[in-house]
Design a protein around this motif. Structure first.
Motif, PDB file in Angstrom:
ATOM      1  N   SER A  26       0.672  -0.924   0.074  1.00  0.00           N
ATOM      2  CA  SER A  26       0.142   0.170  -0.228  1.00  0.00           C
ATOM      3  C   SER A  26       0.600   1.409   0.070  1.00  0.00           C
ATOM      4  O   SER A  26       0.743   2.419  -0.656  1.00  0.00           O
ATOM      5  N   ARG A  27       2.421   1.069   0.396  1.00  0.00           N
ATOM      6  CA  ARG A  27       3.196   2.315   0.312  1.00  0.00           C
ATOM      7  C   ARG A  27       3.411   3.200  -1.476  1.00  0.00           C
ATOM      8  O   ARG A  27       3.296   2.162  -2.329  1.00  0.00           O
ATOM      9  N   ALA A  28       3.171   4.205  -1.391  1.00  0.00           N
ATOM     10  CA  ALA A  28       3.441   4.711  -2.554  1.00  0.00           C
ATOM     11  C   ALA A  28       4.863   4.500  -3.196  1.00  0.00           C
ATOM     12  O   ALA A  28       5.160   5.136  -4.652  1.00  0.00           O
ATOM     13  N   GLU A  29       6.032   4.432  -1.931  1.00  0.00           N
ATOM     14  CA  GLU A  29       7.169   4.403  -3.515  1.00  0.00           C
ATOM     15  C   GLU A  29       7.817   2.435  -4.289  1.00  0.00           C
ATOM     16  O   GLU A  29       6.698   1.742  -3.310  1.00  0.00           O
ATOM     17  N   VAL A  30       7.859   2.671  -5.105  1.00  0.00           N
ATOM     18  CA  VAL A  30       8.710   1.594  -6.244  1.00  0.00           C
ATOM     19  C   VAL A  30       9.715   0.850  -5.008  1.00  0.00           C
ATOM     20  O   VAL A  30      10.308   1.506  -4.664  1.00  0.00           O
TER      21      VAL A  30
END
Length: 62
Positions: A26-30
């Motif tokens: 769910s985190r936005a970082e690749v």
């Protein structure tokens, strides 16, 4: 963000091989959610005598 992890290997004259895994986080970082333990698990699916020729961690296409 969904991340696609690909490990490519080569073993002598054999054709290149690869293993892929989709990591959902769910985190936005690749790359969020990609852990060393997960990479080791992926490597266990491949021949032990193979040489890693590439590791790619990128955003998974929807």
């Amino acid at each position: 963000m969904n991340t696609k992890v690909t490990i490519r290997v080569r073993n002598g004259d054999d054709a290149p091989a690869s293993v892929e895994r989709l990591v959902v986080d769910s985190r936005a970082e690749v790359g969020a959610g990609v852990t060393p333990m997960m990479l080791m698990d992926m490597l266990r699916l491949l021949d032990e005598s193979a040489h890693v020729t590439g590791v790619e961690i990128k955003r998974a296409e929807p």
